[in-house]
Design a protein around this motif. Sequence first.
Motif, mmCIF file in Angstrom:
data_model
loop_
_atom_site.group_PDB
_atom_site.id
_atom_site.type_symbol
_atom_site.label_atom_id
_atom_site.label_comp_id
_atom_site.label_asym_id
_atom_site.label_seq_id
_atom_site.Cartn_x
_atom_site.Cartn_y
_atom_site.Cartn_z
ATOM 1 N N ALA A 7 44.812 42.305 43.107
ATOM 2 C CA ALA A 7 44.462 43.165 41.977
ATOM 3 C C ALA A 7 45.419 42.928 40.806
ATOM 4 N N TYR A 11 44.353 41.410 37.213
ATOM 5 C CA TYR A 11 44.597 42.218 36.014
ATOM 6 C C TYR A 11 45.362 41.405 34.963
ATOM 7 N N VAL A 112 40.061 46.606 42.739
ATOM 8 C CA VAL A 112 39.482 45.276 42.883
ATOM 9 C C VAL A 112 39.025 45.105 44.330
ATOM 10 N N ARG A 116 36.812 40.986 42.434
ATOM 11 C CA ARG A 116 36.143 41.512 41.233
ATOM 12 C C ARG A 116 36.581 42.953 40.975
ATOM 13 N N ILE A 117 36.640 43.313 39.695
ATOM 14 C CA ILE A 117 36.964 44.693 39.328
ATOM 15 C C ILE A 117 35.748 45.564 39.625
#
Length: 140
Positions: A7, A11, A112, A116-117
Amino acid sequence: MTVPMTAAELYRHGLRLLLEKDIPGWVDLWDEDGVLEFPFAPQGWPERLEGRQAIADYMRHYPDHVDLHDFPDVRIHRTTVPGTIVVEMRGVGRLVKTDSPFDMTYIAVVTVEDGRITSYRDYWNPLAVQQPGADFVGAN
């Protein structure tokens, strides 16, 4: 087999894409059903965007209004929830329309899954959009 980014890595990659003004690349980091929320959204601004397409539509004109130069002081905190981070940061640059400084403080809670978010709660300062040139919602 490629190992998905953590994550925090995802980011930070997203921040680089925003600085490069690569909005389609940033949107590609999102899950098809991802949700972007703005708990402090002022009147007239969206509070919740559901799905990658809605997020793409919202962000499409962002670089035409806010010219980001840097994200100083990015602090990413891991949580006890797998794939969820809390981010403290500032975004600095200029407002394109007025050529005035842009300096926004953010706190975000980001989840995440599978690289993917899926969820992004953006606690940005709603007072900052009262500056002339800061309103890009619904802009063409």
